[in-house]
Design a protein around this motif. Structure first.
Motif, short mmCIF file in Angstrom:
data_model
loop_
_atom_site.label_atom_id
_atom_site.label_comp_id
_atom_site.label_asym_id
_atom_site.label_seq_id
_atom_site.Cartn_x
_atom_site.Cartn_y
_atom_site.Cartn_z
N ARG A 77 0.84 -1.20 0.00
CA ARG A 77 0.00 0.00 0.00
C ARG A 77 0.87 1.25 0.00
NH1 ARG A 77 -5.24 1.53 1.04
NH2 ARG A 77 -5.53 3.54 2.07
N ARG A 81 1.12 4.01 -2.96
CA ARG A 81 0.88 5.42 -2.66
C ARG A 81 2.04 6.27 -3.16
NH1 ARG A 81 0.97 5.37 2.77
NH2 ARG A 81 3.05 6.30 2.92
N THR A 84 2.03 6.56 -7.02
CA THR A 84 1.02 7.44 -7.62
C THR A 84 1.24 8.90 -7.27
OG1 THR A 84 -0.42 6.95 -5.73
CG2 THR A 84 -0.77 5.67 -7.72
N TRP A 88 -2.75 10.45 -5.09
CA TRP A 88 -3.30 9.45 -4.16
C TRP A 88 -4.36 10.06 -3.23
CZ3 TRP A 88 -2.79 4.23 -3.68
CH2 TRP A 88 -3.15 3.65 -2.46
N LEU A 91 -8.04 9.98 -4.32
CA LEU A 91 -8.67 8.71 -4.64
C LEU A 91 -9.64 8.27 -3.55
CD1 LEU A 91 -5.64 6.64 -5.98
CD2 LEU A 91 -7.34 7.88 -7.31
N ARG A 96 -8.08 3.39 -4.25
CA ARG A 96 -6.79 3.08 -3.63
C ARG A 96 -6.58 1.57 -3.57
NH1 ARG A 96 -6.46 7.40 1.45
NH2 ARG A 96 -6.32 9.29 0.14
N HIS A 99 -5.75 0.31 -7.10
CA HIS A 99 -4.39 0.65 -7.55
C HIS A 99 -3.34 -0.13 -6.77
CE1 HIS A 99 -4.82 3.73 -10.63
NE2 HIS A 99 -5.89 4.15 -9.98
N THR A 100 -3.61 -0.41 -5.50
CA THR A 100 -2.68 -1.24 -4.73
C THR A 100 -2.65 -2.66 -5.29
OG1 THR A 100 -3.07 0.05 -2.72
CG2 THR A 100 -2.13 -2.14 -2.43
N ARG A 180 6.11 6.32 -11.21
CA ARG A 180 5.18 7.35 -10.74
C ARG A 180 4.34 7.93 -11.88
NH1 ARG A 180 5.59 9.71 -6.02
NH2 ARG A 180 7.78 9.10 -5.85
N TYR A 183 1.61 5.45 -13.15
CA TYR A 183 0.48 5.28 -12.26
C TYR A 183 -0.37 6.54 -12.18
CZ TYR A 183 1.65 0.62 -10.74
OH TYR A 183 1.87 -0.73 -10.74
N ILE A 187 -4.39 6.88 -13.09
CA ILE A 187 -5.41 7.49 -12.24
C ILE A 187 -6.23 8.50 -13.03
CG2 ILE A 187 -5.77 8.99 -10.25
CD1 ILE A 187 -3.32 7.67 -8.99
#
Length: 208
Positions: A77, A81, A84, A88, A91, A96, A99-100, A180, A183, A187
C-alpha cells in the motif's frame, strides 16, 4: 631503540590491531544480525527456490509461489501510494484498493518474469546502511556462476516493529520514480469511472 621499547611498541601495535579487528567484527555482526537484513535474506531465499523450480513451475506457477512472499515482506500500500504521488489523496478507498492490487500484480509479475531459471546463481548481501527517516537500505547481488553480478537495492522501513520493503531498484526493474508517471496517468484515465478492486489474471506474462 632498546629491546624493551621495541617489545613495548610491538605489544601496543598488536593490541591496537586486535581492537580494530574485534571492532570490525562487532560492526559486521551487527549488520548481519539486523532484522532488515533478515527480511532480505528470507526473500532472497524464496527467489532462489523459485528460480530452481522455475521451468517446472512456469510463469503462472512462479507468480503464485512468489505472491505470498511479496505480501509478507513488501509494504504494498505504501509503495502504491508513493508510486502514484500526490494524486493518491484524491482517490476513494475503492480506487486506492484497486491501484494497490494493480501495483502488487505488476511487482509480482516482474519478479516472476526476471527470476525464471537457475544456473548456479546465488544471492549475496553486500551492505546494510542507514537511511533518512530511520530506514535501512540493504544491498544485495545475484551472483552468476561466472562471477557476473546483478545488483539489487532494497529500502526498508519499520512499521510498528516490523521491517518491510518500501522500494526496490534493480537493472531492468524500474524503481518507484520511474513508475510514478505511469500510475499517475492511469489514475487520470480511470478518474471518470470508479475502479473495482480485483486480483488481476496472470495466466500469461504481459508487459505493462
Amino acid at each position: 631503540m632498546s629491546s624493551y621499547r621495541q617489545k613495548l611498541r610491538q605489544t601496543v601495535v598488536c593490541v591496537v590491531a586486535t581492537l580494530v579487528v574485534f571492532g570490525c567484527i562487532g560492526i559486521w555482526a551487527a549488520a548481519a544480525a539486523h532484522p532488515a537484513r533478515a527480511v532480505i535474506d528470507r526473500f532472497d531465499s524464496a527467489l532462489l527456490t523459485t528460480m530452481k523450480q522455475g521451468e517446472a513451475l512456469g510463469f503462472s506457477g512462479r507468480y503464485d509461489k512468489l505472491a505470498a512472499n511479496v505480501d509478507e515482506v513488501f509494504d504494498l500500500r505504501r509503495m502504491a501510494r508513493e508510486a502514484t504521488g500526490g494524486a493518491w489523496v484524491g482517490l476513494s478507498a475503492r480506487q486506492r484498493s484497486a491501484h494497490t492490487a494493480r501495483f502488487r500484480h505488476d511487482l509480482i509479475r516482474s519478479f516472476a518474469r526476471q527470476f525464471d531459471e537457475h544456473d548456479g546463481e546465488r544471492f549475496e548481501v553486500t551492505a546494510v546502511s542507514n537511511k533518512a527517516g530511520r530506514q535501512r537500505e540493504v544491498s544485495t547481488a545475484l551472483v552468476a556462476r561466472d562471477g557476473e553480478r546483478l545488483p539489487i537495492r532494497y529500502r526498508l522501513a519499520n512499521n510498528n516493529g516490523q521491517w518491510r520493503i518500501v522500494d526496490v531498484v534493480a537493472p531492468g526493474n524500474s524503481d518507484l520514480s520511474g513508475q510514478r508517471h505511469d500510475y499517475a496517468r492511469r489514475i487520470e484515465r480511470d478518474s471518470d469511472a470508479p475502479l473495482r478492486a480485483r486480483t488481476p489474471r496472470h495466466t500469461a506474462d504481459h508487459r505493462v
